[in-house]
Design a protein around this motif. Structure first.
Motif, mmCIF file in Angstrom:
data_model
loop_
_atom_site.group_PDB
_atom_site.id
_atom_site.type_symbol
_atom_site.label_atom_id
_atom_site.label_comp_id
_atom_site.label_asym_id
_atom_site.label_seq_id
_atom_site.Cartn_x
_atom_site.Cartn_y
_atom_site.Cartn_z
ATOM 1 N N HIS A 29 -52.549 53.674 -3.951
ATOM 2 C CA HIS A 29 -51.530 54.694 -4.218
ATOM 3 C C HIS A 29 -52.135 55.660 -5.246
ATOM 4 C CE1 HIS A 29 -47.836 56.527 -5.551
ATOM 5 N NE2 HIS A 29 -47.096 55.774 -4.767
ATOM 6 N N PRO A 30 -51.959 56.981 -5.078
ATOM 7 C CA PRO A 30 -52.619 57.902 -6.027
ATOM 8 C C PRO A 30 -51.912 58.044 -7.368
ATOM 9 C CG PRO A 30 -51.480 59.162 -4.355
ATOM 10 C CD PRO A 30 -51.276 57.713 -4.004
ATOM 11 N N VAL A 31 -50.911 57.171 -7.652
ATOM 12 C CA VAL A 31 -50.100 57.336 -8.868
ATOM 13 C C VAL A 31 -50.951 57.474 -10.136
ATOM 14 C CG1 VAL A 31 -49.690 54.852 -9.101
ATOM 15 C CG2 VAL A 31 -48.160 56.411 -10.216
ATOM 16 N N ALA A 32 -52.024 56.693 -10.235
ATOM 17 C CA ALA A 32 -52.815 56.766 -11.464
ATOM 18 C C ALA A 32 -54.141 57.488 -11.233
ATOM 19 C CB ALA A 32 -53.055 55.358 -11.998
ATOM 20 N N GLY A 33 -54.284 58.148 -10.070
ATOM 21 C CA GLY A 33 -55.510 58.904 -9.790
ATOM 22 C C GLY A 33 -56.750 58.024 -9.878
ATOM 23 N N GLN A 34 -56.695 56.834 -9.297
ATOM 24 C CA GLN A 34 -57.801 55.882 -9.466
ATOM 25 C C GLN A 34 -58.796 55.862 -8.299
ATOM 26 O OE1 GLN A 34 -58.022 53.010 -12.031
ATOM 27 N NE2 GLN A 34 -57.059 54.687 -13.088
ATOM 28 N N GLY A 35 -58.365 56.310 -7.091
ATOM 29 C CA GLY A 35 -59.125 56.061 -5.862
ATOM 30 C C GLY A 35 -60.584 56.456 -5.902
ATOM 31 N N PHE A 36 -60.869 57.741 -6.111
ATOM 32 C CA PHE A 36 -62.268 58.155 -6.058
ATOM 33 C C PHE A 36 -63.014 57.750 -7.333
ATOM 34 C CE2 PHE A 36 -65.779 61.315 -6.013
ATOM 35 C CZ PHE A 36 -66.440 60.765 -4.924
ATOM 36 N N ARG A 66 -59.803 44.490 -9.155
ATOM 37 C CA ARG A 66 -58.517 43.796 -9.376
ATOM 38 C C ARG A 66 -57.679 44.528 -10.397
ATOM 39 N NH1 ARG A 66 -60.168 37.477 -9.810
ATOM 40 N NH2 ARG A 66 -60.563 37.141 -7.613
ATOM 41 N N GLY A 67 -58.335 44.996 -11.463
ATOM 42 C CA GLY A 67 -57.616 45.697 -12.531
ATOM 43 C C GLY A 67 -56.961 46.963 -12.003
ATOM 44 N N ALA A 68 -57.692 47.738 -11.206
ATOM 45 C CA ALA A 68 -57.143 49.014 -10.705
ATOM 46 C C ALA A 68 -55.988 48.756 -9.738
ATOM 47 C CB ALA A 68 -58.243 49.816 -10.012
ATOM 48 N N ILE A 69 -56.124 47.732 -8.894
ATOM 49 C CA ILE A 69 -55.059 47.415 -7.934
ATOM 50 C C ILE A 69 -53.822 46.931 -8.701
ATOM 51 C CG2 ILE A 69 -54.390 45.792 -6.081
ATOM 52 C CD1 ILE A 69 -57.410 45.998 -5.176
ATOM 53 N N GLY A 70 -54.035 46.034 -9.679
ATOM 54 C CA GLY A 70 -52.917 45.483 -10.455
ATOM 55 C C GLY A 70 -52.231 46.565 -11.278
ATOM 56 N N PHE A 71 -53.031 47.435 -11.888
ATOM 57 C CA PHE A 71 -52.498 48.509 -12.734
ATOM 58 C C PHE A 71 -51.627 49.449 -11.896
ATOM 59 C CE2 PHE A 71 -53.489 52.693 -14.941
ATOM 60 C CZ PHE A 71 -52.711 52.439 -16.045
ATOM 61 N N THR A 72 -52.123 49.811 -10.697
ATOM 62 C CA THR A 72 -51.386 50.718 -9.813
ATOM 63 C C THR A 72 -50.079 50.071 -9.378
ATOM 64 O OG1 THR A 72 -53.489 51.589 -9.063
ATOM 65 C CG2 THR A 72 -51.600 52.096 -7.692
ATOM 66 N N ASP A 73 -50.140 48.811 -8.970
ATOM 67 C CA ASP A 73 -48.930 48.091 -8.542
ATOM 68 C C ASP A 73 -47.918 48.001 -9.683
ATOM 69 O OD1 ASP A 73 -49.137 47.593 -5.925
ATOM 70 O OD2 ASP A 73 -49.724 45.490 -6.091
ATOM 71 N N LEU A 74 -48.434 47.730 -10.892
ATOM 72 C CA LEU A 74 -47.559 47.604 -12.061
ATOM 73 C C LEU A 74 -46.812 48.918 -12.311
ATOM 74 C CD1 LEU A 74 -46.975 45.732 -14.626
ATOM 75 C CD2 LEU A 74 -48.634 47.176 -15.779
ATOM 76 N N LEU A 75 -47.532 50.035 -12.194
ATOM 77 C CA LEU A 75 -46.882 51.334 -12.415
ATOM 78 C C LEU A 75 -45.783 51.565 -11.384
ATOM 79 C CD1 LEU A 75 -49.826 53.773 -13.277
ATOM 80 C CD2 LEU A 75 -48.150 52.785 -14.804
#
Ligand SMILES: Cc1cc2nc3c(=O)[nH]c(=O)nc-3n(C[C@H](O)[C@H](O)[C@H](O)COP(=O)(O)OP(=O)(O)OC[C@H]3O[C@@H](n4cnc5c(N)ncnc54)[C@H](O)[C@@H]3O)c2cc1C
Length: 400
Positions: free
Chosen positions: A302-309, A347-356
């Motif tokens: 999900h682009p909520v935290a702009g993490q993908g690229f 894992r951190g990026a996936i967890g952080f995005t889900d948490l948001l």
């Protein structure tokens, strides 16, 4: 489905012993080809579309300062015009508490940078050409139409839309890196958020002063990213209303955005809107026998935290380090070291995005209070603020 290659290096092509096949010539595939070249490893890129079509990406990306450092190393950053993010303002609609992350507090010029994805891809493309990297456009790898499995390799150069069989590619090269932009159906775990992102740019009544906003509402998050003199908008909506929101006339869209965002900025004009479906898809294990998956092919967030690229560039960096130091780029221990090196960050990026998404989705009053307290704590505790900012900039390297 990919055809598993032998774990022994391919014997039929001795000149390929340190070559990597890259499936997907999007930004991740091109960045990987350049990174490998810097480590003295040759790559051949297979791209399904016409090369010019790859450059036509209407998205606006927020990149962390860590991503800037990697793009600088790849030699493309100086060609880009990026707008610095000096402050990130995080808040929730209808609840107390807000927090500000500031570059100056961390002694940095910017927390991140905002730029056109099309401009970034064009710069990577120019660098790939200048480096003499083989880039085969119109060459789909895989069994999906219009591919006819078993297309003779001798004919492939002559055809306008060539299909390479996945098994053939993985057998020909000691390592195949999949950067094809999506996790194959059935290959990973998925979560459907039931949301779309509606994207556009908006003109403001006053300057943005390089402040980005992340505002959480019960209908989904709204992100505003300083982009030149304007803001790039990522407005998250439920699937059921996304097409309707994207089709609103300009005045009605501006009124909706203003209502969702609040009064901290006044919007006076909006560009046409585009809607993208959102979901989480990831491969728990990004490596296989002489195969590795990177970028959106390994995890689509999900682009909520702009993490993908940002995450994709860290995949590229780690893989280039591991492969650059190895005699056999596809050796099991090389790929295992890569997977280990990426585990915490992915894992951190996936967890952080889900948490948001989960933490801010509910309008339940007690939860709103907890969130408000969290934002307040973030605002009052400089070390926590510095940690969150570094987590967003450098990924798992921010962990002590
Ligand atoms: C709305 C939205 C906003 C975003 N905002 C941000 C942001 O602010 N910051 C950020 O860091 N990230 C953001 N992202 C994520 C970012 O856009 C992606 O991480 C990035 O574009 C992924 O690049 P990629 O090269 O992995 O995939 P892609 O760009 O999809 O490229 C994959 C390429 O592979 C080719 N291909 C596919 N299948 C085959 C095949 N079988 N054979 C050969 N070629 C093939 C395709 O044609 C394509 O060119 C956002 C995403 C969305 C949807």
């Amino acid at each position: 489905m990919p055809v598993a290659a032998e774990t022994a290096p391919p014997k039929e092509s001795p000149n390929n012993s340190r070559q990597v096949a890259i499936v997907g010539g999007g930004p991740t595939g091109m960045a990987l080809a350049l990174a490998l070249k810097l480590h003295g490893v040759a790559a051949e890129v297979f791209e399904a579309r016409e090369r010019a079509a790859v450059r036509r990406d209407a998205r606006v990306l927020a990149l962390s300062d860590g991503a800037r450092q990697i793009l600088e190393w790849l030699g493309v950053w100086s060609r880009l015009s990026a707008t610095p993010i000096e402050t990130i303002h995080i808040s929730q609609r209808g609840g107390f508490g807000r927090s500000c992350l500031r570059a100056a507090e961390l002694d940095m010029r910017a927390l991140g940078w905002v730029l056109a994805a099309g401009e970034l891809i064009a710069a990577l493309d120019a660098a790939v050409s200048a480096a003499g990297i083989v880039y085969r456009e119109n060459t789909r790898v895989g069994a999906a139409p219009p591919c006819v499995p078993g297309t003779p390799l001798a004919r492939r150069e002559a055809e306008s839309r060539v299909c390479r069989d996945r098994g053939q590619v993985t057998a020909e090269f000691p390592l195949t890196a999949f950067a094809e932009g999506a996790v194959e159906p059935g290959a990973g775990q998925m979560r459907d958020y039931g949301q779309h992102a509606v994207l556009c740019t908006v003109t403001l009544a006053e300057s943005h002063h390089n402040v980005a906003f992340e505002r959480f509402t019960s209908e989904g998050p709204v992100a505003l990213l300083p982009y030149g003199e304007r803001y790039a908008v990522v407005l998250t909506c439920a699937d059921t209303v996304a097409a309707e929101v994207a089709a609103l006339d300009e005045a009605a869209f501006l009124a909706l955005l203003q209502r969702r965002f609040g009064s901290r900025q006044r919007f006076i004009a909006a560009s046409p809107r585009v809607a993208y479906p959102l979901g989480l898809r990831y491969r728990p294990n990004p490596v296989g026998a002489r195969q590795v998956w990177l970028g959106n092919a390994a995890q689509t967030l999900h682009p909520v935290a702009g993490q993908g690229f940002n995450l994709a560039l860290r995949d590229v960096w780690e893989l280039a380090q591991q492969v650059g130091a190895a005699a056999d780029p596809g050796a099991p221990q090389v790929l295992a070291a890569y997977a280990r090196g990426r585990r915490a960050d992915r894992r951190g990026a996936i967890g952080f995005t889900d948490l948001l998404i989960d933490g801010f989705a509910s309008d339940f009053a007690p939860l709103r209070q907890v969130r408000g307290a969290g934002l307040l704590a973030l605002d009052l505790l400089p070390p926590l603020r510095a940690f969150v900012a570094k987590r967003m900039i450098y990924g798992a390297r921010a962990w002590p």
